[in-house]
Design a protein around this motif. Structure first.
Motif, PDB file in Angstrom:
ATOM      1  N   ALA A  15       0.860  -1.184   0.000  1.00  0.00           N
ATOM      2  CA  ALA A  15       0.000   0.000   0.000  1.00  0.00           C
ATOM      3  C   ALA A  15       0.899   1.237   0.000  1.00  0.00           C
ATOM      4  O   ALA A  15       1.941   1.253   0.653  1.00  0.00           O
ATOM      5  CB  ALA A  15      -0.895  -0.001   1.234  1.00  0.00           C
ATOM      6  N   GLY A  16       0.531   2.261  -0.752  1.00  0.00           N
ATOM      7  CA  GLY A  16       1.315   3.497  -0.801  1.00  0.00           C
ATOM      8  C   GLY A  16       2.364   3.499  -1.895  1.00  0.00           C
ATOM      9  O   GLY A  16       2.962   4.541  -2.167  1.00  0.00           O
ATOM     10  N   LEU A  17       2.582   2.348  -2.541  1.00  0.00           N
ATOM     11  CA  LEU A  17       3.577   2.299  -3.625  1.00  0.00           C
ATOM     12  C   LEU A  17       3.074   3.103  -4.824  1.00  0.00           C
ATOM     13  O   LEU A  17       1.915   2.977  -5.226  1.00  0.00           O
ATOM     14  CB  LEU A  17       3.811   0.835  -4.034  1.00  0.00           C
ATOM     15  CG  LEU A  17       4.868   0.602  -5.104  1.00  0.00           C
ATOM     16  CD1 LEU A  17       6.267   0.858  -4.547  1.00  0.00           C
ATOM     17  CD2 LEU A  17       4.782  -0.837  -5.651  1.00  0.00           C
ATOM     18  N   SER A  18       3.962   3.934  -5.396  1.00  0.00           N
ATOM     19  CA  SER A  18       3.605   4.707  -6.587  1.00  0.00           C
ATOM     20  C   SER A  18       3.876   3.862  -7.830  1.00  0.00           C
ATOM     21  O   SER A  18       4.977   3.337  -7.998  1.00  0.00           O
ATOM     22  CB  SER A  18       4.440   5.995  -6.626  1.00  0.00           C
ATOM     23  OG  SER A  18       4.170   6.685  -7.823  1.00  0.00           O
ATOM     24  N   VAL A  19       2.862   3.727  -8.655  1.00  0.00           N
ATOM     25  CA  VAL A  19       2.979   2.859  -9.837  1.00  0.00           C
ATOM     26  C   VAL A  19       2.458   3.577 -11.077  1.00  0.00           C
ATOM     27  O   VAL A  19       1.595   4.457 -10.959  1.00  0.00           O
ATOM     28  CB  VAL A  19       2.193   1.534  -9.620  1.00  0.00           C
ATOM     29  CG1 VAL A  19       2.924   0.616  -8.653  1.00  0.00           C
ATOM     30  CG2 VAL A  19       0.781   1.802  -9.138  1.00  0.00           C
ATOM     31  N   PRO A  20       2.949   3.207 -12.275  1.00  0.00           N
ATOM     32  CA  PRO A  20       2.437   3.840 -13.501  1.00  0.00           C
ATOM     33  C   PRO A  20       0.941   3.566 -13.665  1.00  0.00           C
ATOM     34  O   PRO A  20       0.484   2.445 -13.430  1.00  0.00           O
ATOM     35  CB  PRO A  20       3.247   3.163 -14.613  1.00  0.00           C
ATOM     36  CG  PRO A  20       4.469   2.639 -13.937  1.00  0.00           C
ATOM     37  CD  PRO A  20       4.043   2.257 -12.558  1.00  0.00           C
ATOM     38  N   LEU A  21       0.234   4.617 -14.051  1.00  0.00           N
ATOM     39  CA  LEU A  21      -1.225   4.540 -14.217  1.00  0.00           C
ATOM     40  C   LEU A  21      -1.565   4.768 -15.687  1.00  0.00           C
ATOM     41  O   LEU A  21      -1.091   5.726 -16.294  1.00  0.00           O
ATOM     42  CB  LEU A  21      -1.884   5.637 -13.362  1.00  0.00           C
ATOM     43  CG  LEU A  21      -3.370   5.894 -13.594  1.00  0.00           C
ATOM     44  CD1 LEU A  21      -4.212   4.724 -13.096  1.00  0.00           C
ATOM     45  CD2 LEU A  21      -3.804   7.185 -12.892  1.00  0.00           C
ATOM     46  N   HIS A  22      -2.377   3.883 -16.234  1.00  0.00           N
ATOM     47  CA  HIS A  22      -2.830   4.031 -17.627  1.00  0.00           C
ATOM     48  C   HIS A  22      -4.339   4.239 -17.609  1.00  0.00           C
ATOM     49  O   HIS A  22      -5.079   3.339 -17.204  1.00  0.00           O
ATOM     50  CB  HIS A  22      -2.483   2.781 -18.439  1.00  0.00           C
ATOM     51  CG  HIS A  22      -1.024   2.406 -18.366  1.00  0.00           C
ATOM     52  ND1 HIS A  22      -0.041   3.093 -19.042  1.00  0.00           N
ATOM     53  CD2 HIS A  22      -0.383   1.443 -17.661  1.00  0.00           C
ATOM     54  CE1 HIS A  22       1.143   2.557 -18.781  1.00  0.00           C
ATOM     55  NE2 HIS A  22       0.964   1.554 -17.936  1.00  0.00           N
ATOM     56  N   LEU A  23      -4.767   5.420 -17.990  1.00  0.00           N
ATOM     57  CA  LEU A  23      -6.204   5.714 -17.994  1.00  0.00           C
ATOM     58  C   LEU A  23      -6.824   5.210 -19.295  1.00  0.00           C
ATOM     59  O   LEU A  23      -6.220   5.341 -20.361  1.00  0.00           O
ATOM     60  CB  LEU A  23      -6.430   7.223 -17.867  1.00  0.00           C
ATOM     61  CG  LEU A  23      -5.947   7.869 -16.572  1.00  0.00           C
ATOM     62  CD1 LEU A  23      -6.121   9.387 -16.641  1.00  0.00           C
ATOM     63  CD2 LEU A  23      -6.712   7.295 -15.381  1.00  0.00           C
ATOM     64  N   TRP A  24      -8.026   4.665 -19.190  1.00  0.00           N
ATOM     65  CA  TRP A  24      -8.701   4.202 -20.421  1.00  0.00           C
ATOM     66  C   TRP A  24      -8.845   5.348 -21.415  1.00  0.00           C
ATOM     67  O   TRP A  24      -8.676   5.149 -22.612  1.00  0.00           O
ATOM     68  CB  TRP A  24     -10.122   3.706 -20.099  1.00  0.00           C
ATOM     69  CG  TRP A  24     -10.237   2.479 -19.261  1.00  0.00           C
ATOM     70  CD1 TRP A  24     -10.876   2.369 -18.066  1.00  0.00           C
ATOM     71  CD2 TRP A  24      -9.732   1.162 -19.566  1.00  0.00           C
ATOM     72  NE1 TRP A  24     -10.794   1.080 -17.601  1.00  0.00           N
ATOM     73  CE2 TRP A  24     -10.104   0.314 -18.501  1.00  0.00           C
ATOM     74  CE3 TRP A  24      -9.009   0.627 -20.628  1.00  0.00           C
ATOM     75  CZ2 TRP A  24      -9.777  -1.035 -18.463  1.00  0.00           C
ATOM     76  CZ3 TRP A  24      -8.682  -0.723 -20.580  1.00  0.00           C
ATOM     77  CH2 TRP A  24      -9.055  -1.533 -19.527  1.00  0.00           C
ATOM     78  N   ASP A  25      -9.171   6.540 -20.893  1.00  0.00           N
ATOM     79  CA  ASP A  25      -9.546   7.607 -21.824  1.00  0.00           C
ATOM     80  C   ASP A  25      -8.424   8.618 -22.071  1.00  0.00           C
ATOM     81  O   ASP A  25      -8.675   9.674 -22.632  1.00  0.00           O
ATOM     82  CB  ASP A  25     -10.810   8.319 -21.333  1.00  0.00           C
ATOM     83  CG  ASP A  25     -10.615   8.966 -19.974  1.00  0.00           C
ATOM     84  OD1 ASP A  25      -9.511   8.871 -19.426  1.00  0.00           O
ATOM     85  OD2 ASP A  25     -11.584   9.563 -19.476  1.00  0.00           O
ATOM     86  N   ARG A  26      -7.210   8.322 -21.646  1.00  0.00           N
ATOM     87  CA  ARG A  26      -6.124   9.283 -21.891  1.00  0.00           C
ATOM     88  C   ARG A  26      -4.842   8.536 -22.222  1.00  0.00           C
ATOM     89  O   ARG A  26      -3.912   8.501 -21.427  1.00  0.00           O
ATOM     90  CB  ARG A  26      -5.924  10.147 -20.639  1.00  0.00           C
ATOM     91  CG  ARG A  26      -4.942  11.296 -20.812  1.00  0.00           C
ATOM     92  CD  ARG A  26      -4.858  12.051 -19.497  1.00  0.00           C
ATOM     93  NE  ARG A  26      -3.896  13.129 -19.496  1.00  0.00           N
ATOM     94  CZ  ARG A  26      -2.615  13.012 -19.134  1.00  0.00           C
ATOM     95  NH1 ARG A  26      -2.119  11.841 -18.767  1.00  0.00           N
ATOM     96  NH2 ARG A  26      -1.820  14.061 -19.129  1.00  0.00           N
ATOM     97  N   PRO A  27      -4.793   7.879 -23.359  1.00  0.00           N
ATOM     98  CA  PRO A  27      -3.577   7.126 -23.707  1.00  0.00           C
ATOM     99  C   PRO A  27      -2.366   8.035 -23.867  1.00  0.00           C
ATOM    100  O   PRO A  27      -2.531   9.180 -24.221  1.00  0.00           O
ATOM    101  CB  PRO A  27      -3.915   6.482 -25.051  1.00  0.00           C
ATOM    102  CG  PRO A  27      -5.396   6.495 -25.116  1.00  0.00           C
ATOM    103  CD  PRO A  27      -5.835   7.710 -24.359  1.00  0.00           C
TER     104      PRO A  27
END
Ligand code: AMP
Ligand code: MG
Length: 403
Positions: A391-403
């Motif tokens: 918990a609290g780990l920063s990870v790459p985020l891929h949004l469905w609507d913002r490639p």
């Protein structure tokens, strides 16, 4: 051997040629990718612009305690500029008008009383030199580059292009795309379905995802798991389209004919397999006319993740679109993932009081569980080397609507 997700993205980008450009009218440009720079036609504002309805006067007269001004004339937005004839006079001006020559102060209409051609300013009003004047060129100068090639055109960019006097702009052409579902079991919405059959949901979802991002020239097709039919239909689609996006038929099953049929049709395999879950069996190849063929695994979660992760970014790159910086979020809870694969984990998003974006895992119940994706904002990327993600780990985020 399977590629890593980064290697797969790289291989696709290297293989896919840039799309051609075309001119479109301003009214057609929203949602397209700009392929020219846009340069300011004029200073902005193009003249000292009045920002209030009221009167324009000479500040020296105000400083000399004059509070009553003879109205010399009226100047609306769009009227040619007038000249203040003397310090005792004023010109009625409207928002958007040019500041009259020899005037340098605007008093709002709410602060004056007009009677018998005289404007009297309220006693307690405090004015300052050049107030309510938006100075010429203070936003940008003539010739300044306002938009770069590669910009995604939104309504804000439409305003800029229009303000530069351009009735049309150069944008990336939209590739002709075929979205193809394969599988004997699939039956589209609207048709009767038997117990042993499955609703076809991938191509409508893929086409929606592509259209949502401006790739609207995509026709949906369905082909059964029959090598002869696959060969005939795919040959036609390779003739017609620049991009083929298939789903299903790329794994190790006895009816997974897609890679072999594509090879028979002269489509060169670039890779087959990515060390990820979902979507491990993804296949990618290039046709003899540089057609890009994305063959995505049929499981609906795999299909959507692979389209978002590989297809859309590749289409953006080929459109010359400037890529957005990678977003990150912190995990709300510990997540464990045992396989030695990159995990694309669907998440819901919220934000903490300090502004940090928090990703709450919304794991699917197998990669067939597409209903669990509804309401997710995207997915996070969990590195192949790690098993436990605290918990609290920063990870790459891929949004469905913002490639
Ligand atoms: P495949 O990759 O062809 O082995 O398909 C894997 C799973 O995904 C199977 O359960 C298929 O029924 C399902 N599937 C394949 N294509 C679709 C589709 N277009 N719509 C919904 N489910 C599909
Ligand atoms: Mg299948």
């Amino acid at each position: 051997m399977a590629l890593t997700p980064a290697q797969a993205s790289d291989a696709i980008r290297k293989a896919l040629p840039e799309f051609a450009t075309q001119k479109v009218a301003l009214a057609e440009a929203c949602g397209r990718i700009l392929r020219q720079s846009v340069v300011a036609e004029r200073d902005q504002p193009p003249f000292d612009r009045v920002m209030m309805d009221g009167i324009a006067l000479r500040f020296d007269a105000w400083r000399n305690d004059l509070r009553k001004f003879r109205i010399q004339g009226t100047q609306h937005a769009g009227d040619a500029v007038q000249t203040l004839s003397d310090e005792g006079g004023c010109i009625e001006i409207m928002t958007g008008a040019m500041l009259p020559r020899k005037s340098d102060c605007v008093i709002p209409v709410e602060r004056i009383v007009v009677s018998g051609g005289i404007a009297t300013v309220q006693k307690d009003y405090a004015a300052s030199s050049r107030q309510f004047v938006h100075p010429q060129g203070s936003d940008h100068r003539k010739g300044q580059q306002l938009l770069d090639s590669g910009t995604a055109i939104s309504p804000m960019e439409i305003a800029i292009i229009a303000s530069c006097g351009l009735p049309e702009v150069s944008v990336s052409s939209r590739p002709v795309i075929r979205v193809i579902s394969t599988g004997n079991e699939l039956v589209p919405a609207g048709s009767a379905i038997a117990a042993h059959q499955v609703r076809l949901s991938n191509s409508p979802a893929l086409a929606a995802m592509l259209t949502e991002h401006g790739f609207s020239d995509c026709r949906q097709e369905h082909i059964v798991d029959d090598p002869a039919q696959l060969r005939e239909r795919l040959a036609k689609q390779l003739d017609e389209a620049a991009i083929l996006i298939l789903s299903g038929g790329v794994s190790m099953g006895k009816a997974d004919y897609v890679p072999q049929v594509l090879a028979d049709l002269g489509v060169r395999q670039v890779f087959h397999g990515i060390s990820q879950r979902p979507g491990k069996p993804m296949w990618f190849g290039m046709g003899s006319r540089q057609q890009a063929v994305f063959a995505l695994p049929g499981n609906p979660v795999s299909t959507l993740v692979c389209c978002r992760q590989y297809v859309l970014p590749a289409l953006f790159a080929a459109s010359g679109r400037t890529l957005e910086p990678q977003l990150h979020a912190v995990l709300s809870a510990e997540f464990t993932f045992e396989p030695k694969l990159t995990c694309f984990l669907p998440v819901r998003l919220s934000s903490r009081d300090d502004g940090v974006v928090v990703a709450t895992p919304a794991p699917t119940n197998t990669s067939g569980d597409f209903t669990a994706l509804s309401g997710t904002a995207g997915y996070v990327e969990l590195a192949q080397e790690q098993r436990v993600f605290p918990a609290g780990l920063s990870v790459p985020l891929h949004l469905w609507d913002r490639p």
